[in-house]
Enzyme design. Sequence first.
Site, PDB file in Angstrom:
ATOM      1  N   ASP A   1     -46.708 -29.596  54.846  1.00  0.00           N
ATOM      2  CA  ASP A   1     -46.398 -31.017  54.879  1.00  0.00           C
ATOM      3  C   ASP A   1     -46.754 -31.517  56.280  1.00  0.00           C
ATOM      4  O   ASP A   1     -46.949 -30.714  57.206  1.00  0.00           O
ATOM      5  CB  ASP A   1     -44.897 -31.190  54.573  1.00  0.00           C
ATOM      6  CG  ASP A   1     -44.397 -32.584  54.857  1.00  0.00           C
ATOM      7  OD1 ASP A   1     -45.013 -33.549  54.372  1.00  0.00           O
ATOM      8  OD2 ASP A   1     -43.386 -32.715  55.580  1.00  0.00           O
TER       9      ASP A   1
ATOM     10  N   ASP B   1     -45.349 -34.995  58.138  1.00  0.00           N
ATOM     11  CA  ASP B   1     -44.198 -35.563  58.848  1.00  0.00           C
ATOM     12  C   ASP B   1     -43.022 -34.603  58.887  1.00  0.00           C
ATOM     13  O   ASP B   1     -42.576 -34.104  57.843  1.00  0.00           O
ATOM     14  CB  ASP B   1     -43.745 -36.864  58.177  1.00  0.00           C
ATOM     15  CG  ASP B   1     -44.541 -38.067  58.654  1.00  0.00           C
ATOM     16  OD1 ASP B   1     -45.323 -37.917  59.605  1.00  0.00           O
ATOM     17  OD2 ASP B   1     -44.368 -39.155  58.078  1.00  0.00           O
TER      18      ASP B   1
ATOM     19  N   ARG C   1     -44.691 -39.846  62.040  1.00  0.00           N
ATOM     20  CA  ARG C   1     -45.665 -40.818  62.535  1.00  0.00           C
ATOM     21  C   ARG C   1     -46.071 -40.576  63.980  1.00  0.00           C
ATOM     22  O   ARG C   1     -46.619 -41.461  64.642  1.00  0.00           O
ATOM     23  CB  ARG C   1     -45.143 -42.252  62.371  1.00  0.00           C
ATOM     24  CG  ARG C   1     -44.788 -42.660  60.958  1.00  0.00           C
ATOM     25  CD  ARG C   1     -45.982 -42.677  60.021  1.00  0.00           C
ATOM     26  NE  ARG C   1     -47.061 -43.497  60.516  1.00  0.00           N
ATOM     27  CZ  ARG C   1     -48.323 -43.099  60.620  1.00  0.00           C
ATOM     28  NH1 ARG C   1     -48.670 -41.873  60.270  1.00  0.00           N
ATOM     29  NH2 ARG C   1     -49.239 -43.909  61.079  1.00  0.00           N
TER      30      ARG C   1
ATOM     31  N   ARG D   1     -51.834 -47.422  48.289  1.00  0.00           N
ATOM     32  CA  ARG D   1     -52.713 -46.301  48.599  1.00  0.00           C
ATOM     33  C   ARG D   1     -53.503 -45.935  47.354  1.00  0.00           C
ATOM     34  O   ARG D   1     -53.236 -46.416  46.274  1.00  0.00           O
ATOM     35  CB  ARG D   1     -51.881 -45.106  49.092  1.00  0.00           C
ATOM     36  CG  ARG D   1     -51.088 -45.406  50.359  1.00  0.00           C
ATOM     37  CD  ARG D   1     -50.148 -44.279  50.723  1.00  0.00           C
ATOM     38  NE  ARG D   1     -49.364 -44.593  51.912  1.00  0.00           N
ATOM     39  CZ  ARG D   1     -48.358 -43.855  52.355  1.00  0.00           C
ATOM     40  NH1 ARG D   1     -48.009 -42.752  51.698  1.00  0.00           N
ATOM     41  NH2 ARG D   1     -47.694 -44.206  53.445  1.00  0.00           N
TER      42      ARG D   1
ATOM     43  N   ARG E   1     -42.011 -51.632  57.574  1.00  0.00           N
ATOM     44  CA  ARG E   1     -42.453 -50.333  58.057  1.00  0.00           C
ATOM     45  C   ARG E   1     -41.928 -50.012  59.445  1.00  0.00           C
ATOM     46  O   ARG E   1     -41.840 -48.855  59.823  1.00  0.00           O
ATOM     47  CB  ARG E   1     -43.989 -50.304  58.055  1.00  0.00           C
ATOM     48  CG  ARG E   1     -44.585 -49.040  58.599  1.00  0.00           C
ATOM     49  CD  ARG E   1     -45.929 -48.760  58.001  1.00  0.00           C
ATOM     50  NE  ARG E   1     -45.842 -48.545  56.559  1.00  0.00           N
ATOM     51  CZ  ARG E   1     -45.456 -47.402  56.012  1.00  0.00           C
ATOM     52  NH1 ARG E   1     -45.099 -46.395  56.752  1.00  0.00           N
ATOM     53  NH2 ARG E   1     -45.415 -47.280  54.705  1.00  0.00           N
TER      54      ARG E   1
ATOM     55  N   SER F   1     -39.155 -44.978  54.285  1.00  0.00           N
ATOM     56  CA  SER F   1     -39.826 -45.444  53.076  1.00  0.00           C
ATOM     57  C   SER F   1     -39.703 -44.435  51.942  1.00  0.00           C
ATOM     58  O   SER F   1     -39.226 -43.319  52.124  1.00  0.00           O
ATOM     59  CB  SER F   1     -41.308 -45.692  53.371  1.00  0.00           C
ATOM     60  OG  SER F   1     -41.944 -44.486  53.754  1.00  0.00           O
TER      61      SER F   1
ATOM     62  N   ASP G   1     -42.072 -43.127  48.221  1.00  0.00           N
ATOM     63  CA  ASP G   1     -43.337 -43.178  47.501  1.00  0.00           C
ATOM     64  C   ASP G   1     -43.094 -43.397  46.012  1.00  0.00           C
ATOM     65  O   ASP G   1     -42.100 -42.927  45.450  1.00  0.00           O
ATOM     66  CB  ASP G   1     -44.116 -41.869  47.686  1.00  0.00           C
ATOM     67  CG  ASP G   1     -44.471 -41.598  49.131  1.00  0.00           C
ATOM     68  OD1 ASP G   1     -44.711 -42.570  49.872  1.00  0.00           O
ATOM     69  OD2 ASP G   1     -44.506 -40.411  49.520  1.00  0.00           O
TER      70      ASP G   1
ATOM     71  N   ASP H   1     -40.238 -30.008  54.994  1.00  0.00           N
ATOM     72  CA  ASP H   1     -38.866 -30.302  55.437  1.00  0.00           C
ATOM     73  C   ASP H   1     -38.026 -30.984  54.360  1.00  0.00           C
ATOM     74  O   ASP H   1     -36.815 -30.767  54.287  1.00  0.00           O
ATOM     75  CB  ASP H   1     -38.879 -31.168  56.696  1.00  0.00           C
ATOM     76  CG  ASP H   1     -39.402 -32.565  56.435  1.00  0.00           C
ATOM     77  OD1 ASP H   1     -38.666 -33.533  56.671  1.00  0.00           O
ATOM     78  OD2 ASP H   1     -40.555 -32.694  55.999  1.00  0.00           O
TER      79      ASP H   1
ATOM     80  N   TYR I   1     -42.308 -27.278  46.572  1.00  0.00           N
ATOM     81  CA  TYR I   1     -41.484 -26.205  47.124  1.00  0.00           C
ATOM     82  C   TYR I   1     -40.904 -25.335  46.014  1.00  0.00           C
ATOM     83  O   TYR I   1     -40.825 -24.111  46.137  1.00  0.00           O
ATOM     84  CB  TYR I   1     -40.365 -26.820  47.966  1.00  0.00           C
ATOM     85  CG  TYR I   1     -39.374 -25.835  48.540  1.00  0.00           C
ATOM     86  CD1 TYR I   1     -39.666 -25.100  49.686  1.00  0.00           C
ATOM     87  CD2 TYR I   1     -38.120 -25.655  47.944  1.00  0.00           C
ATOM     88  CE1 TYR I   1     -38.751 -24.204  50.218  1.00  0.00           C
ATOM     89  CE2 TYR I   1     -37.197 -24.770  48.466  1.00  0.00           C
ATOM     90  CZ  TYR I   1     -37.517 -24.046  49.607  1.00  0.00           C
ATOM     91  OH  TYR I   1     -36.599 -23.162  50.134  1.00  0.00           O
TER      92      TYR I   1
ATOM     93  N   THR J   1     -46.078 -21.537  43.940  1.00  0.00           N
ATOM     94  CA  THR J   1     -46.014 -21.469  45.399  1.00  0.00           C
ATOM     95  C   THR J   1     -44.842 -20.617  45.872  1.00  0.00           C
ATOM     96  O   THR J   1     -43.885 -20.372  45.130  1.00  0.00           O
ATOM     97  CB  THR J   1     -45.864 -22.865  46.026  1.00  0.00           C
ATOM     98  OG1 THR J   1     -44.554 -23.378  45.703  1.00  0.00           O
ATOM     99  CG2 THR J   1     -46.931 -23.815  45.535  1.00  0.00           C
TER     100      THR J   1
END
Length: 240
Positions: free
Chosen positions: A19, A21, A28, A131, A142, A173, A175, A203, A215, A220
């Site tokens: 990952d 962030d 960021r 996106r 943001r 935020s 998604d 995380d 995860y 995986t």
Amino acid sequence: MAPSDFSSRPNGNIVILFDVDETLTKARRLVKPEMLQALKDLRQKYVIGFVGGSNLVKQKEQLGDNVLELFDYCFAENGLVAYKLGEELASQSFIKWLGEEKYAKMARFILRWLSERTDIPIVRGTFIEFRNGMINVSPIGRNASNEEKALIAALQKEFPDYGLTYAIGGQISFDVFPTGWDKTYCLRHLEKENFKEIHFFGDKTFNGGNDYEIYEDERTIGHAVLNPDDTLAQLKKDWL
């Protein structure tokens, strides 16, 4: 046996995904030189990649303009935009899947919900970021901290038949993407390579976090981290 592109590496049949962030970088923020060196050393032995919800432009801001050269696999927007050894792979589009009419209805609902909230500070900033493979929603902009759960609950109630998943991503935020287009989507690009093992470091591995599905996925081996310093510590202890 390692895929031919990576057969020269001692563990070329093992891929390690990260990952971004709070795993490779603070949210960021620019990646630290110590982390870049660890990734460089890791890549001498293993196949490495990253998978994040942000678009490639934002990932370059955090990981560097040469990110396509630093990683073997680059999975932007959960793998809906993907690169292998710098070459772009097949991509997917959220808007084509959902349709313009449904998207517009959802966007209007979000903006109306925000405008009616009395506990929201001054309304400014980017509330809906479109996106390629998802939308990213920041309830009070943001550049401000927020509370996402109330809006997620409202969206789930209003659009139960849209087939969408809502996952808390960054610190400010969440998604929104088609169910199944979470970070496990990137595994579609790896399965055909027949890697012996796929490891994932993240995380937000709790239920509702945007690392949870990959995860917990049976394909995986998951490694939960607290922050980039913890990632670095685990790499030094077990992998380098």
